[in-house]
Design a protein around this motif. Sequence first.
Motif, PDB file in Angstrom:
ATOM      1  N   LYS A 128     -20.217 -36.462 -12.603  1.00 15.82           N
ATOM      2  CA  LYS A 128     -20.589 -35.058 -12.419  1.00 15.82           C
ATOM      3  C   LYS A 128     -19.336 -34.504 -11.610  1.00 15.82           C
ATOM      4  O   LYS A 128     -19.066 -34.576 -10.680  1.00 15.82           O
ATOM      5  N   HIS A 129     -18.848 -33.326 -12.506  1.00 16.57           N
ATOM      6  CA  HIS A 129     -17.823 -32.695 -11.772  1.00 16.57           C
ATOM      7  C   HIS A 129     -18.159 -31.168 -11.756  1.00 16.57           C
ATOM      8  O   HIS A 129     -18.627 -30.391 -12.742  1.00 16.57           O
ATOM      9  N   SER A 130     -18.232 -30.301 -10.493  1.00 17.59           N
ATOM     10  CA  SER A 130     -18.906 -28.835 -10.628  1.00 17.59           C
ATOM     11  C   SER A 130     -18.095 -27.924  -9.542  1.00 17.59           C
ATOM     12  O   SER A 130     -17.386 -28.764  -8.747  1.00 17.59           O
ATOM     13  N   VAL A 152     -14.420 -22.622 -17.261  1.00 18.64           N
ATOM     14  CA  VAL A 152     -14.462 -21.816 -16.154  1.00 18.64           C
ATOM     15  C   VAL A 152     -15.044 -20.371 -16.377  1.00 18.64           C
ATOM     16  O   VAL A 152     -14.550 -19.768 -17.319  1.00 18.64           O
ATOM     17  N   TYR A 153     -16.182 -19.882 -15.739  1.00 15.07           N
ATOM     18  CA  TYR A 153     -16.756 -18.742 -16.020  1.00 15.07           C
ATOM     19  C   TYR A 153     -16.355 -17.745 -14.839  1.00 15.07           C
ATOM     20  O   TYR A 153     -16.753 -18.323 -13.549  1.00 15.07           O
ATOM     21  N   LEU A 154     -16.185 -16.255 -15.042  1.00 15.19           N
ATOM     22  CA  LEU A 154     -15.969 -15.709 -13.931  1.00 15.19           C
ATOM     23  C   LEU A 154     -17.385 -14.486 -14.028  1.00 15.19           C
ATOM     24  O   LEU A 154     -17.597 -13.839 -15.487  1.00 15.19           O
ATOM     25  N   TYR A 179     -17.633 -20.140 -11.542  1.00 18.66           N
ATOM     26  CA  TYR A 179     -18.308 -21.441 -11.689  1.00 18.66           C
ATOM     27  C   TYR A 179     -17.987 -22.156 -12.953  1.00 18.66           C
ATOM     28  O   TYR A 179     -17.213 -21.758 -13.779  1.00 18.66           O
ATOM     29  N   SER A 180     -17.834 -23.621 -12.548  1.00 17.50           N
ATOM     30  CA  SER A 180     -17.615 -24.566 -13.790  1.00 17.50           C
ATOM     31  C   SER A 180     -18.463 -25.478 -13.588  1.00 17.50           C
ATOM     32  O   SER A 180     -18.817 -25.990 -12.423  1.00 17.50           O
ATOM     33  N   GLY A 181     -18.755 -26.189 -14.759  1.00 16.62           N
ATOM     34  CA  GLY A 181     -19.416 -27.557 -14.928  1.00 16.62           C
ATOM     35  C   GLY A 181     -18.677 -28.598 -15.446  1.00 16.62           C
ATOM     36  O   GLY A 181     -17.469 -28.556 -15.268  1.00 16.62           O
ATOM     37  N   TYR A 235     -17.497 -13.295 -18.097  1.00 16.84           N
ATOM     38  CA  TYR A 235     -16.273 -13.938 -18.681  1.00 16.84           C
ATOM     39  C   TYR A 235     -16.251 -15.165 -18.792  1.00 16.84           C
ATOM     40  O   TYR A 235     -16.674 -15.868 -17.792  1.00 16.84           O
ATOM     41  N   GLN A 236     -15.507 -15.796 -19.895  1.00 12.25           N
ATOM     42  CA  GLN A 236     -15.096 -17.285 -19.863  1.00 12.25           C
ATOM     43  C   GLN A 236     -13.519 -17.216 -19.661  1.00 12.25           C
ATOM     44  O   GLN A 236     -12.854 -16.530 -20.482  1.00 12.25           O
TER      45      GLN A 236
END
Length: 109
Positions: free
Chosen positions: A52-54, A80-82, A73-75, A91-92
């Motif tokens: 798990k990376h977030s 990555v999303y803004l 955020y990012s999963g 935004y991506q």
Amino acid sequence: MALASSPNTAGNPMSGEMIESATVKGNFTVTVDGEAVLYVDGTAKVEDAGEKHSMNSDFDFTLIGVERSGSVYSGDDEKVYLVDRTNDLHYQVINLDDEQAKQERRVVR
């Protein structure tokens, strides 16, 4: 401004053991000629435990008197999303070094 802190762990810092999660909270101000032109306040959280990376971050800033709020955020999917919470825009973020992103840029041109 707050910097990162880590849990108390035994052993040598060069041991290769990783911190599985961290939270950073802080704020800073940029001043020019004694006048504040940028103020930022926020929190960032990172987790890297096994598979798990977030990462996520919430922040508020004021730039030359204009206030804004946002999130990043990012999963696990390495995207990555803004989020511009002030204007409800999402935004991506595209990795410009990624081969797929290079091809998408060619199509747009």
